[in-house]
Design a protein around this motif. Structure first.
Motif, short mmCIF file in Angstrom:
data_model
loop_
_atom_site.label_atom_id
_atom_site.label_comp_id
_atom_site.label_asym_id
_atom_site.label_seq_id
_atom_site.Cartn_x
_atom_site.Cartn_y
_atom_site.Cartn_z
N ARG A 48 0.83 -1.19 0.00
CA ARG A 48 0.00 0.00 0.00
C ARG A 48 0.88 1.26 0.00
O ARG A 48 0.59 2.24 -0.70
N LYS A 49 1.96 1.24 0.77
CA LYS A 49 2.86 2.39 0.80
C LYS A 49 3.50 2.64 -0.56
O LYS A 49 3.62 3.78 -1.00
N ASN A 89 0.97 4.15 -2.81
CA ASN A 89 0.73 5.55 -2.44
C ASN A 89 1.85 6.46 -2.93
O ASN A 89 1.60 7.56 -3.42
N GLN A 131 1.58 9.49 -5.53
CA GLN A 131 2.07 10.83 -5.21
C GLN A 131 3.04 11.33 -6.27
O GLN A 131 3.01 12.51 -6.67
#
Length: 386
Positions: free
Chosen positions: A11-12, A15, A19
């Protein structure tokens, strides 16, 4: 054996990717917005220069016109007319002596302040003159017409008379000289370095220096041109010859790099096939490598010339930023170019030169964008996938 993936780590990563994409889109959007604002502002300030205010006057040709040209025009209207027109009237009468004693109606240029008022811009007209101009405009004695003088006149201290003809001709001379010297030398140097040069330390030093020359500030080429072509060789200062040779030095590394890249893109199988059929190394280069790499070479050359056309800094050093009213008659005549002309107009104090500056930028941008478009078309049309 199963591989365990931590959902939080995944998930990181996703993300961070999102970004990064968002920041990339934001950067592109900001750059696009600034570009749109820049073009919009230039067009807003410059499009009015392509129209010029004219006044209907009755000109009476008498002997007095030679001593006092303004006497040929009604004294109430004369202050609104460009001084350039009154200077032309005596010459017009000398060329047409049959007009002596006659009166004719002409549309002549208004002065810069009247022109700015008609275009709704700031001006220095007195209230009485503003009323007079408005009355004449309502009566159909003042009009706005296409400004042919912007393209057919040279530079002038009067904004309403200033044009780009001398700068445009100087730019053509400069471009021709730059191409004539940089293209053959650049292509031949690239062919030698890529196909014939030995792989040794000297050639490595030459390649590094070529790459460095393509990246150094352009003003240094102006200093080089001043030292070699003016101080040492004695060529005329401010001439298209010196300017063209200086820009040829600046364009040369770009052409060499582009040509080498185009030659490298040709598959080795073409070379090997030609050599297998008995062709010499030079025949392989001349009959196969050079024709196949020509689209890439031309693309790089056009982009290099487009960069050269937009340069002002080197030309400042060699004196090509000057007041040139008449177009140059040859490569050794004093000349100026469009970027230098724009620079001169931008430094003038009269407000009317502001729109001339922006109009000159519009013309220069059209030329540069057209050259880049031609380069893209050549690349897309003749590019081959190996």
């Amino acid at each position: 054996m199963s591989i365990h993936i931590d959902p939080r780590s995944l998930r990181k990563r996703k993300n961070r990717e999102a970004q990064f994409k968002a920041l990339s889109y934001m950067a592109i959007s900001v750059a696009g917005i600034f570009l749109v604002i820049f073009f919009a502002d230039i067009v807003r300030q410059g499009y009015t220069a392509f129209q010029q205010t004219e006044i209907a006057v009755e000109v009476t040709y008498t002997q007095e016109i030679y001593d006092n040209p303004r006497s040929a025009i009604d004294e109430k209207i004369a202050p609104l007319v460009s001084r350039g027109v009154t200077r032309i009237l005596p010459m017009h009468l000398r060329e047409n002596p049959h007009l002596m004693g006659k009166t004719e109606k002409l549309w002549v240029l208004a002065n810069a302040e009247v022109d700015q008022h008609v275009k709704g811009k700031a001006n220095r007209l007195k209230p009485r003159e503003v009323s007079q101009v408005d009355e004449m405009r309502a009566a159909g004695k003042i009009r706005k017409a296409f400004n042919t003088g912007f393209f057919t006149n040279g530079d002038s201290k009067l904004p309403e008379m200033a044009g780009i003809l001398s700068a445009a001709v100087g730019t053509l001379y400069l471009l021709a000289i730059t191409f004539a010297f940089s293209f053959p030398a650049g292509v031949m140097a690239a062919i030698y370095l890529e196909e014939f040069a030995p792989d040794n330390r000297l050639m490595n030093i030459v390649e590094v220096n070529i790459n460095n020359l393509a990246a150094i500030p352009s003003i240094l080429f102006g200093l080089l041109g001043l030292a070699i072509f003016i101080n040492f060789m004695g060529f005329p200062r401010s001439s298209a010859l010196v300017g063209g040779l200086t820009l040829a030095l600046m364009t040369l590394p770009v052409i060499i790099i582009a040509t080498r890249a185009a030659i490298r893109a040709i598959p080795d199988s073409i070379r090997e096939g030609a050599l297998a059929l008995g062709a010499t190394h030079w025949q392989v280069v001349w009959d196969h490598i050079l024709p196949l790499s020509l689209p890439g070479i031309l693309t790089g050359t056009i982009i290099g010339l487009a960069r050269a056309i937009g340069e002002t800094a080197p030309l400042l050093i060699i004196g090509m930023v000057a007041y040139i009213q008449d177009m140059p008659r040859g490569v050794t005549s004093a000349a100026t170019v469009l970027p230098a002309q724009i620079y001169v107009w931008s430094s003038e104090s009269l407000r009317a030169f502001t729109e001339r500056t922006s109009a000159g930028i519009i013309v220069l941008l059209v030329v540069l964008l057209s050259m880049n478009a031609v380069a893209i078309l050549l690349r897309n049309k003749y590019e081959r996938k190996w």
